[in-house]
Design a protein around this motif. Structure first.
Motif, PDB file in Angstrom:
ATOM      1  N   GLN A  34       0.800  -1.213   0.000  1.00  0.00           N
ATOM      2  CA  GLN A  34       0.000   0.000   0.000  1.00  0.00           C
ATOM      3  C   GLN A  34       0.839   1.271   0.000  1.00  0.00           C
ATOM      4  O   GLN A  34       0.442   2.272  -0.582  1.00  0.00           O
ATOM      5  CB  GLN A  34      -0.949   0.003   1.194  1.00  0.00           C
ATOM      6  CG  GLN A  34      -2.045  -1.023   1.072  1.00  0.00           C
ATOM      7  CD  GLN A  34      -2.990  -0.978   2.268  1.00  0.00           C
ATOM      8  OE1 GLN A  34      -2.729  -0.321   3.254  1.00  0.00           O
ATOM      9  NE2 GLN A  34      -4.091  -1.691   2.150  1.00  0.00           N
ATOM     10  N   LEU A  35       1.989   1.240   0.626  1.00  0.00           N
ATOM     11  CA  LEU A  35       2.869   2.407   0.621  1.00  0.00           C
ATOM     12  C   LEU A  35       3.330   2.722  -0.797  1.00  0.00           C
ATOM     13  O   LEU A  35       3.408   3.885  -1.193  1.00  0.00           O
ATOM     14  CB  LEU A  35       4.067   2.171   1.534  1.00  0.00           C
ATOM     15  CG  LEU A  35       5.071   3.302   1.632  1.00  0.00           C
ATOM     16  CD1 LEU A  35       4.415   4.548   2.192  1.00  0.00           C
ATOM     17  CD2 LEU A  35       6.250   2.887   2.482  1.00  0.00           C
TER      18      LEU A  35
ATOM     19  N   LEU B   5       0.331   4.257  -2.584  1.00  0.00           N
ATOM     20  CA  LEU B   5       0.052   5.577  -2.050  1.00  0.00           C
ATOM     21  C   LEU B   5       1.063   6.607  -2.540  1.00  0.00           C
ATOM     22  O   LEU B   5       0.692   7.705  -2.958  1.00  0.00           O
ATOM     23  CB  LEU B   5       0.039   5.538  -0.520  1.00  0.00           C
ATOM     24  CG  LEU B   5      -0.242   6.860   0.192  1.00  0.00           C
ATOM     25  CD1 LEU B   5      -1.656   7.320  -0.103  1.00  0.00           C
ATOM     26  CD2 LEU B   5      -0.036   6.696   1.678  1.00  0.00           C
ATOM     27  N   SER B   6       2.330   6.260  -2.517  1.00  0.00           N
ATOM     28  CA  SER B   6       3.344   7.219  -2.940  1.00  0.00           C
ATOM     29  C   SER B   6       3.250   7.514  -4.432  1.00  0.00           C
ATOM     30  O   SER B   6       3.405   8.654  -4.858  1.00  0.00           O
ATOM     31  CB  SER B   6       4.743   6.726  -2.576  1.00  0.00           C
ATOM     32  OG  SER B   6       5.058   5.559  -3.279  1.00  0.00           O
TER      33      SER B   6
ATOM     34  N   GLY C  13       0.482   7.242  -6.298  1.00  0.00           N
ATOM     35  CA  GLY C  13      -0.764   7.987  -6.494  1.00  0.00           C
ATOM     36  C   GLY C  13      -0.665   9.431  -6.036  1.00  0.00           C
ATOM     37  O   GLY C  13      -1.180  10.340  -6.691  1.00  0.00           O
ATOM     38  N   MET C  14       0.011   9.648  -4.917  1.00  0.00           N
ATOM     39  CA  MET C  14       0.163  11.025  -4.427  1.00  0.00           C
ATOM     40  C   MET C  14       1.015  11.858  -5.370  1.00  0.00           C
ATOM     41  O   MET C  14       0.702  13.015  -5.639  1.00  0.00           O
ATOM     42  CB  MET C  14       0.777  11.025  -3.034  1.00  0.00           C
ATOM     43  CG  MET C  14      -0.197  10.651  -1.942  1.00  0.00           C
ATOM     44  SD  MET C  14       0.556  10.616  -0.318  1.00  0.00           S
ATOM     45  CE  MET C  14       1.221  12.250  -0.179  1.00  0.00           C
TER      46      MET C  14
END
Length: 114
Positions: free
Chosen positions: A85-86, A89-90, A92-93
């Motif tokens: 997930q990290l 998330l990174s 996508g951000m």
């Protein structure tokens, strides 16, 4: 060279874009707002909304790839890729903040020559 309709010759736009990308990447290396600044710079240089948004997202993807390259150079890439997930998330951000920065295209006036 003749100036284009928007006031910048193609080579001027290319140099400006390269400068914006370098400054944005340098800022993103120290703070996440650099992703917005880089995306905004790319968006302001775009000729249309779709190009501004694609450019902003592309800048975010480039910044994320630079981050992955730094991790690979430090020998930490395997742990990052296994983080699940990290990782998502990174990525996508970075792309999302670049895309939001690309919305700066809307700040241009209708008669802007930038």
């Amino acid at each position: 060279m003749a100036a284009r309709r928007d006031g910048l010759a193609e080579w001027e736009r290319g140099f400006a874009l390269a400068g914006v990308v370098l400054v944005g990447l340098a800022l993103a290396a120290v703070h996440w707002l650099g992703l917005l600044v880089g995306g905004a710079g790319v968006g302001l240089l775009a000729r249309s909304w779709p190009r501004a948004l694609a450019g902003g997202a592309g800048f975010g993807a480039l910044a994320w790839l630079a981050f992955v390259a730094v991790l690979a150079d430090a020998g930490r890439l395997a742990g990052y890729l296994a983080s699940g997930q990290l990782l998502a998330l990174s990525a996508g951000m970075a792309v999302g903040l670049g895309l939001v920065g690309g919305l700066a295209y809307g700040l241009r006036s209708a008669g802007s020559t930038a």
